[in-house]
Design a protein around this motif. Structure first.
Motif, PDB file in Angstrom:
ATOM      1  N   LYS A  56       0.826  -1.201   0.000  1.00 27.50           N
ATOM      2  CA  LYS A  56       0.000   0.000   0.000  1.00 27.50           C
ATOM      3  C   LYS A  56       0.868   1.262   0.000  1.00 27.50           C
ATOM      4  O   LYS A  56       2.085   1.193   0.129  1.00 27.50           O
ATOM      5  N   CYS A 106       1.862   1.914   4.029  1.00 26.71           N
ATOM      6  CA  CYS A 106       2.186   0.820   4.952  1.00 26.71           C
ATOM      7  C   CYS A 106       2.561  -0.419   4.140  1.00 26.71           C
ATOM      8  O   CYS A 106       2.439  -0.424   2.913  1.00 26.71           O
ATOM      9  N   ALA A 107       3.014  -1.475   4.845  1.00 31.35           N
ATOM     10  CA  ALA A 107       3.569  -2.642   4.153  1.00 31.35           C
ATOM     11  C   ALA A 107       2.530  -3.731   3.902  1.00 31.35           C
ATOM     12  O   ALA A 107       2.888  -4.862   3.579  1.00 31.35           O
ATOM     13  N   CYS A 108       1.232  -3.422   4.028  1.00 31.78           N
ATOM     14  CA  CYS A 108       0.196  -4.410   3.721  1.00 31.78           C
ATOM     15  C   CYS A 108       0.176  -4.683   2.220  1.00 31.78           C
ATOM     16  O   CYS A 108       0.422  -3.782   1.420  1.00 31.78           O
ATOM     17  N   THR A 109      -0.154  -5.923   1.854  1.00 30.93           N
ATOM     18  CA  THR A 109      -0.203  -6.270   0.428  1.00 30.93           C
ATOM     19  C   THR A 109      -1.385  -5.586  -0.261  1.00 30.93           C
ATOM     20  O   THR A 109      -2.406  -5.299   0.367  1.00 30.93           O
ATOM     21  N   ASN A 144     -10.878  -7.637   5.173  1.00 28.35           N
ATOM     22  CA  ASN A 144     -10.124  -7.168   6.339  1.00 28.35           C
ATOM     23  C   ASN A 144      -8.994  -8.092   6.780  1.00 28.35           C
ATOM     24  O   ASN A 144      -8.693  -8.203   7.960  1.00 28.35           O
ATOM     25  N   THR A 145      -8.364  -8.777   5.825  1.00 24.08           N
ATOM     26  CA  THR A 145      -7.194  -9.597   6.135  1.00 24.08           C
ATOM     27  C   THR A 145      -5.915  -8.903   5.666  1.00 24.08           C
ATOM     28  O   THR A 145      -4.828  -9.424   5.852  1.00 24.08           O
ATOM     29  N   GLN A 146      -6.036  -7.724   5.052  1.00 22.42           N
ATOM     30  CA  GLN A 146      -4.869  -7.006   4.539  1.00 22.42           C
ATOM     31  C   GLN A 146      -4.853  -5.588   5.107  1.00 22.42           C
ATOM     32  O   GLN A 146      -4.878  -4.602   4.362  1.00 22.42           O
ATOM     33  N   THR A 147      -4.871  -5.517   6.443  1.00 20.84           N
ATOM     34  CA  THR A 147      -4.901  -4.200   7.090  1.00 20.84           C
ATOM     35  C   THR A 147      -3.892  -4.154   8.230  1.00 20.84           C
ATOM     36  O   THR A 147      -3.400  -5.179   8.685  1.00 20.84           O
ATOM     37  N   PRO A 168      -2.439  -1.062  11.571  1.00 21.45           N
ATOM     38  CA  PRO A 168      -2.826   0.185  12.249  1.00 21.45           C
ATOM     39  C   PRO A 168      -2.781   1.416  11.341  1.00 21.45           C
ATOM     40  O   PRO A 168      -3.605   2.314  11.486  1.00 21.45           O
ATOM     41  N   LEU A 177      -5.792   1.280   8.851  1.00 17.94           N
ATOM     42  CA  LEU A 177      -7.054   1.301   9.586  1.00 17.94           C
ATOM     43  C   LEU A 177      -7.246   2.650  10.273  1.00 17.94           C
ATOM     44  O   LEU A 177      -8.279   2.906  10.872  1.00 17.94           O
ATOM     45  N   LEU A 227      -5.659   3.814  12.923  1.00 16.82           N
ATOM     46  CA  LEU A 227      -5.665   3.740  14.389  1.00 16.82           C
ATOM     47  C   LEU A 227      -4.817   4.892  14.955  1.00 16.82           C
ATOM     48  O   LEU A 227      -3.835   5.306  14.339  1.00 16.82           O
ATOM     49  N   VAL A 270       4.312   6.105   6.089  1.00 16.84           N
ATOM     50  CA  VAL A 270       5.587   6.371   5.411  1.00 16.84           C
ATOM     51  C   VAL A 270       5.353   6.093   3.927  1.00 16.84           C
ATOM     52  O   VAL A 270       4.833   5.043   3.557  1.00 16.84           O
ATOM     53  N   TYR A 295     -11.591  -3.055   4.579  1.00 20.85           N
ATOM     54  CA  TYR A 295     -10.514  -2.073   4.407  1.00 20.85           C
ATOM     55  C   TYR A 295      -9.295  -2.611   3.654  1.00 20.85           C
ATOM     56  O   TYR A 295      -8.250  -1.980   3.643  1.00 20.85           O
ATOM     57  N   ARG A 328       9.642   4.451   2.090  1.00 17.66           N
ATOM     58  CA  ARG A 328       9.865   3.042   2.423  1.00 17.66           C
ATOM     59  C   ARG A 328      10.004   2.258   1.124  1.00 17.66           C
ATOM     60  O   ARG A 328       9.516   2.659   0.068  1.00 17.66           O
ATOM     61  N   SER A 364       0.195  -8.502   7.566  1.00 20.66           N
ATOM     62  CA  SER A 364      -0.853  -7.613   8.056  1.00 20.66           C
ATOM     63  C   SER A 364      -1.336  -8.131   9.409  1.00 20.66           C
ATOM     64  O   SER A 364      -0.895  -9.177   9.866  1.00 20.66           O
TER      65      SER A 364
END
Lengths: 477, 96
Positions: free
Chosen positions: A20, A23-26, A34-37, A39, A42, A44, A50, A141, B64, B71
């Motif tokens: 993303k 962030c480093a989510c795929t 909601n398996t690719q989230t 903080p 989301l 938070l 970054v 998300y 980054r 995740s």
């Protein structure tokens, strides 16, 4: 009253990065909700974004390909609004200092469509609305935070056809750059349109409406057609067009008002404090410029010049980068561009369609395909047998020689062998022979058909015709 | 300097989904106007030649690499949601 139509497009393309934007989510499509989230995506409290370096690079690639100026100094901004698909209650986007601005895209007729800006931003999550009596929405998300570029054209498009051509060209360029999947059906390429009409004798633009939910080329074209008709009827009746956002309703085939511009949201943009500015080194930008591939229009022109392809063929074959590469690989092995093009347009694209394969997944070895074209040119097999061989190559991956041998497809070019079949046909169909001798040239065609059937289509057609005529002429004497 | 009215405060509060009583609105309007007076003072400074500030830090270009990391497990991600259904956050229906 006659009107000029003024159209501008806003196109969002999801970037094909692995992770993303912040962030480093795929970014993989189709994961369970909601398996690719994390903080960050989301929203938070306390989580800090970054910026993904590759997302910046991809945006610059798009900018350079669309002849934009790349900003030496750029920054991210916050766009504030409440919507449940946006967990932070703001979207990180770019406001006054986008990465790219002032480019253009050229249509086939030579008309330049200005690209006002290309900026980087994050995608929202996905909402699914309940359909029963209980009213609720579910939020996934996984898509929130996937990097997007927004490409904003100038108000330079004058017809729905120009808008479609612009979007097709844009899609092709982004695919060639390998920065986006550009699948309208999966939402990785999305299009909004601004459209207004102005009486031809006036200078100032008319009131525009913004059209949303244009999820296919057909929807874009039909929504614009509909809106031209709707607006021109209003104006002709002396009524005003309302500045508003309208949604294309696919089922009803019409645009419906969803929000008037007076209610336009006040986004209160301000510089994103969690991200520092971007200051790009000219050498870095020059490096990206150097790495750009040959673009679709250049490739098409080259295919017409170097391979002597008709424009239609060149356009179709350069419609996908992989297909164009396949064509070049075939011709590097065995040079017969028009024959290769005919097979690709006729056979390959049909077979790919049947198997629902993409042009990146062509299961035919280009050298084997070249060999097949050579066998046809050398008269080993006919074009129609060649098509059968090609279909088998596509399905089994076998080499053409193997298939020809296994199926006994070899063309009969042996005179003695052919004469035997010809004389049998002459003997079996005396009526046709009489007709021919009586002046009905067409009767020879019937005999050719019979012989082809007898030889399972393997008779060398040219040799067969020559020999048959010779034999028939002999009977005249 | 233009003063903000209670209507302005109500509008901004609305954008932030905040509700205030008449008393609170009056207090906030006064406070906001005092804050704006500080900005009026700043506006008196001659900033000719000073570039616009995009960020208070002098830091630039923090990126980054595009490398995937795991995740959150879904249960973790949904832990703070008030209502959960089918692995998703459930919210009141909002449609444009």
């Amino acid at each position: 009253m006659r009107f000029d139509t003024v159209i501008g497009l806003e196109v969002h393309a999801e970037l094909a990065t692995a992770t993303k934007i912040f962030c480093a989510c795929t970014t993989k499509f189709g994961g369970a909700p909601n398996t690719q989230t994390c903080p960050v995506c989301l929203g938070l409290p306390g989580a800090l974004p970054v910026l993904n370096k590759r997302a910046v690079e991809f945006c610059i690639r798009a900018g350079l390909a669309l002849r934009c100026e790349i900003a030496k100094f750029s920054k991210m901004d916050r766009k504030n609004f409440f919507y449940p698909d946006m967990p932070k209650a703001y979207q990180i986007s770019q406001y006054d200092l986008p990465l790219c601005r002032d480019g253009f895209l050229t249509l086939d007729c030579g008309k330049k469509i200005r690209i006002n800006r290309i900026h980087l931003e994050e995608d929202a999550g996905k909402l699914t609305h309940s359909t029963g009596t209980e009213r609720y929405s579910l939020v996934d998300y996984n898509r929130a935070g996937v990097p997007l570029i927004e490409i904003v054209s100038g108000p330079d498009l004058s017809t729905p056809a120009e808008a479609v051509e612009y979007l097709e060209k844009l899609q092709r360029i982004l695919e060639y750059l390998e920065i986006s999947d550009c699948k309208m059906a999966e939402g990785s390429l999305r299009c909004d349109a601004n459209i207004s009409l102005k009486p031809i004798d006036r200078e100032e633009l008319g009131t525009k409406t913004e059209l949303k939910n244009l999820n296919s080329f057909k929807a874009l074209s039909r929504a614009l057609d509909y809106e031209i008709k709707r607006q021109s009827e209003l104006l002709a009746a002396g009524q005003a067009v309302r500045a508003e956002t309208r949604k294309w309703d696919e089922a009803k085939q019409q645009t419906l008002s969803i929000r008037s511009k007076e209610e336009t949201q006040d986004y209160r943009y301000f510089p994103e404090p969690d991200l520092v500015p971007i200051e790009l080194d000219p050498a870095y930008i020059a490096g990206i410029a150097k790495s750009l591939p040959e673009l679709p229009d250049e490739k098409k022109q080259r295919f017409m010049a170097d391979y002597g392809l008709p424009e239609y063929d060149a356009d179709l074959i350069t419609s996908a980068k992989r297909l164009a590469e396949f064509f070049e690989a075939v011709n590097a092995w065995y040079f017969n561009p028009k024959a290769a093009s005919n097979f690709i347009m006729g056979e390959l694209l049909r077979l790919l369609g049947e198997e629902q394969l993409k042009s990146a997944e062509i299961p035919v070895n280009p050298a084997s395909f070249g060999d097949l074209l050579k066998l046809i040119d050398e008269g080993e097999i006919s074009v129609s047998v060649g098509k059968q061989v090609f279909a088998q190559m596509f399905r089994t991956g076998a080499a053409p020689e193997e298939i020809i041998k296994a199926e006994g497809f070899k063309q009969i070019s042996d005179e003695t062998q052919l004469l035997a079949v010809i004389n049998k046909a002459i003997k079996d169909h005396p009526q046709s022979v009489q007709d021919y001798l009586g002046g009905k040239e067409k009767a020879a065609g019937f005999l050719v058909g019979q012989i082809m059937r007898e030889t399972k289509g393997q008779a060398n057609p040219k040799l067969l015709k020559d020999l048959l005529h010779r034999e028939l002429e002999k009977l005249k004497e | 300097m233009r003063r903000v009215s209670e209507e302005d405060v109500k509008y901004v509060a609305g954008l932030a989904r905040l509700n205030f009583s008449a008393d609170e609105l009056r207090t906030l309007t006064g406070e906001l106007n005092r804050i704006l007076q500080y900005f009026a003072k700043l506006n008196q400074v001659d900033t000719t030649g000073a570039p616009p500030t995009a960020h208070v830090l002098k830091v630039k270009n923090r990126f980054r690499e595009d490398t995937v990391e795991p995740s959150l497990p879904r249960e973790e991600a949904l832990k703070n949601a008030s209502t959960v259904k089918d692995g998703s956050f459930q919210v009141p229906q909002i449609m444009e």
